[in-house]
Design an enzyme around this catalytic site. Structure first.
Site, mmCIF file in Angstrom:
data_model
loop_
_atom_site.group_PDB
_atom_site.id
_atom_site.type_symbol
_atom_site.label_atom_id
_atom_site.label_comp_id
_atom_site.label_asym_id
_atom_site.label_seq_id
_atom_site.Cartn_x
_atom_site.Cartn_y
_atom_site.Cartn_z
ATOM 1 C CB SER A 110 -0.961 -0.015 1.185
ATOM 2 O OG SER A 110 -0.242 -0.238 2.378
ATOM 3 C CG HIS A 164 -4.212 -1.253 -1.544
ATOM 4 N ND1 HIS A 164 -4.807 -0.023 -1.673
ATOM 5 C CD2 HIS A 164 -3.763 -1.334 -0.270
ATOM 6 C CE1 HIS A 164 -4.702 0.635 -0.531
ATOM 7 N NE2 HIS A 164 -4.080 -0.141 0.346
ATOM 8 C CE LYS A 218 -7.476 -0.379 1.644
ATOM 9 N NZ LYS A 218 -6.663 -1.370 2.304
HETATM 10 C C1 LIG Z 1 -6.642 -1.586 3.789
HETATM 11 C C2 LIG Z 1 -6.089 -2.903 4.066
HETATM 12 C C3 LIG Z 1 -6.718 -3.759 4.974
HETATM 13 C C4 LIG Z 1 -7.897 -3.318 5.797
HETATM 14 O O1 LIG Z 1 -9.077 -3.319 5.066
HETATM 15 P P1 LIG Z 1 -10.405 -2.715 5.773
HETATM 16 O O2 LIG Z 1 -11.509 -3.307 4.991
HETATM 17 O O3 LIG Z 1 -10.309 -1.234 5.672
HETATM 18 O O4 LIG Z 1 -10.383 -3.188 7.176
HETATM 19 C C5 LIG Z 1 -6.199 -5.029 5.143
HETATM 20 N N1 LIG Z 1 -5.102 -5.441 4.464
HETATM 21 C C6 LIG Z 1 -4.461 -4.634 3.594
HETATM 22 C C7 LIG Z 1 -3.273 -5.143 2.864
HETATM 23 C C8 LIG Z 1 -4.933 -3.330 3.366
HETATM 24 O O5 LIG Z 1 -4.297 -2.539 2.513
#
Ligand SMILES: *Cc1c(COP(=O)(O)O)cnc(C)c1O
Length: 394
Positions: free
Chosen positions: A182, A210, A241
């Site tokens: 990320s 992502h 996301k």
């Molecule tokens: C954003 C993210 C999460 C968390 O996701 P949410 O649905 O916001 O809890 C988990 N793992 C990774 C790799 C992320 O980038």
């Protein structure tokens, strides 16, 4: 109550302020979209994970409203007691079909999906091989499992092989990686990780938060991107996301998903996604299945923006995806860059230590299919202006 009991927190907060690390969280006064009103100021949004512009899509809004009329709002119980409603099951079936997985279970968030999955798969006496730059929720899931955690160098398959050779005393073994990282926007070498896992007969899990809705045909995720259907044991994803809502998912073999329904603690002991969220996700899957156009626009926007930044003389690091870091070096420079962008009407986040290594501070640009060409060109003008003013480019 004696205020002294929390005096240590006061000291810690003051330390954050003194080091310039206190995070002033901004408030959004508009729907999540290409442009926002932030702290009462209109800005172009380069911060959100709303890759496909679905967070404020009329079909998702309508689906949520209709589901409220039919089912109400809250699930009223945990999934395993009386909280599994028809839309939950329907969403799981639709996601499995979309991704080409045997089965899917949904959780409250991507974070919860990692906490649910890892301790259900491995425990004391087992070993986990985890990429050094894995997300915090993977790290916490690994810790909860009580398995031994062995970090391998970022995306370094040779280092992973060395670590596997060193750890011979464990019964069950699990390799875990982020799909898209990320902070840098680079992609895990999942094809090579599959080869290692198959060679040594080790479970393989990828957290594609992502990559969900971003990578693969029409956003079917990293397993689809590499054509590895049936060869990755567990794929964790998020609906928070690209899907534009809130929720988490785990896709994989039927017996793994069946086991999670029996033993995953966030599934058994915490209530499910709400009905409007679930219905909005169903609408999002429908949109993704109907057209790949949004995903294509996301990638063409990202390619345009990355090339234009490079053309201006910025260093965009290792980015291979719509996540584009603009590498600046020291944290105070990144902070100042972000502050001036905001004044110029562009909302883009500065990221520094400890989220990334010292000396690797950056502005992180998040692209979206929601951006128009005008949005991107206006944002680039601001980058050029601030970059020159701060001596980052000439
Ligand atoms: C954003 C993210 C999460 C968390 O996701 P949410 O649905 O916001 O809890 C988990 N793992 C990774 C790799 C992320 O980038």
């Amino acid at each position: 109550m004696d205020a002294n009991r929390t005096a240590y927190l006061e000291t810690q907060l003051q330390d954050l302020h003194a080091q310039g690390l206190f995070n002033h969280i901004r408030t959004i006064d508009s729907p999540m979209d290409a442009r926002l009103v932030v702290d009462s100021q209109p800005v172009i949004n380069l911060c959100a994970n709303n890759y496909l512009g679905l967070a404020n899509h009329p079909l998702l809004r309508e689906a949520a409203k209709q589901a409220i009329d039919q089912y109400g709002i809250g699930p009223g119980a945990v999934r395993s007691i009386a909280g599994t409603m028809r839309p939950h099951i329907e969403l799981e079936h639709r996601l499995a079909a979309f991704k080409g997985a045997e089965a899917v279970i949904t959780l409250q968030s991507g974070f919860a999906a990692n906490l649910a999955t890892i301790p259900a798969l491995v425990g004391r006496g087992d070993v986990i091989f985890s990429d050094q730059l894995n997300h915090a929720s993977i790290i916490d899931g690994c810790r909860l499992s009580r398995a031994k955690i062995v970090a391998y160098a970022h995306n370094d398959v040779d280092d992973l092989r060395r670590k596997i050779a060193e750890e011979t005393e464990y019964e069950r073994r699990l390799i875990i990686t982020d799909g898209v990282f990320s902070m840098d926007g680079d992609i895990a070498p999942l094809d090579q990780l599959v080869a290692v896992a198959e060679e040594h007969n080790i479970l393989l899990m990828v957290d594609d938060a992502h990559g969900e809705g971003v990578l693969g045909r029409g956003g079917r995720g990293i397993v689809d991107h590499f054509g590895l259907h049936g060869r990755v044991d567990v794929e964790v994803g998020t609906l928070s996301k690209a899907f534009g809502v809130v929720g988490g998912l785990v896709a994989g073999r039927q017996n793994i998903i069946d086991w999670l329904r029996q033993r995953a603690r966030p599934f058994l002991f915490s209530s499910a996604m709400s009905i409007p969220d679930t219905a909005a996700c169903l609408a999002a899957v429908g949109l993704l299945q109907a057209s790949e156009e949004r995903v294509e626009r996301l990638w063409s926007n990202a390619a345009f923006f990355r090339e234009a930044l490079q053309g201006l003389g910025f260093d965009t690091g290792a980015s291979q995806t719509p996540i584009i870091p603009v590498m600046l070096g020291e944290a105070p420079l990144a902070q100042e860059f972000s502050r001036r962008l905001f004044e110029a009407g562009v909302f883009a986040m500065a990221i520094g230590y400890p989220t990334v290594a010292q000396g690797k501070a950056r502005i992180r640009v998040m692209n979206s299919a929601a951006h128009s060409q005008t949005d991107l060109e206006e944002a680039l003008e601001a980058f050029a202006q601030v970059g020159k003013a701060l001596g980052v480019i000439r």
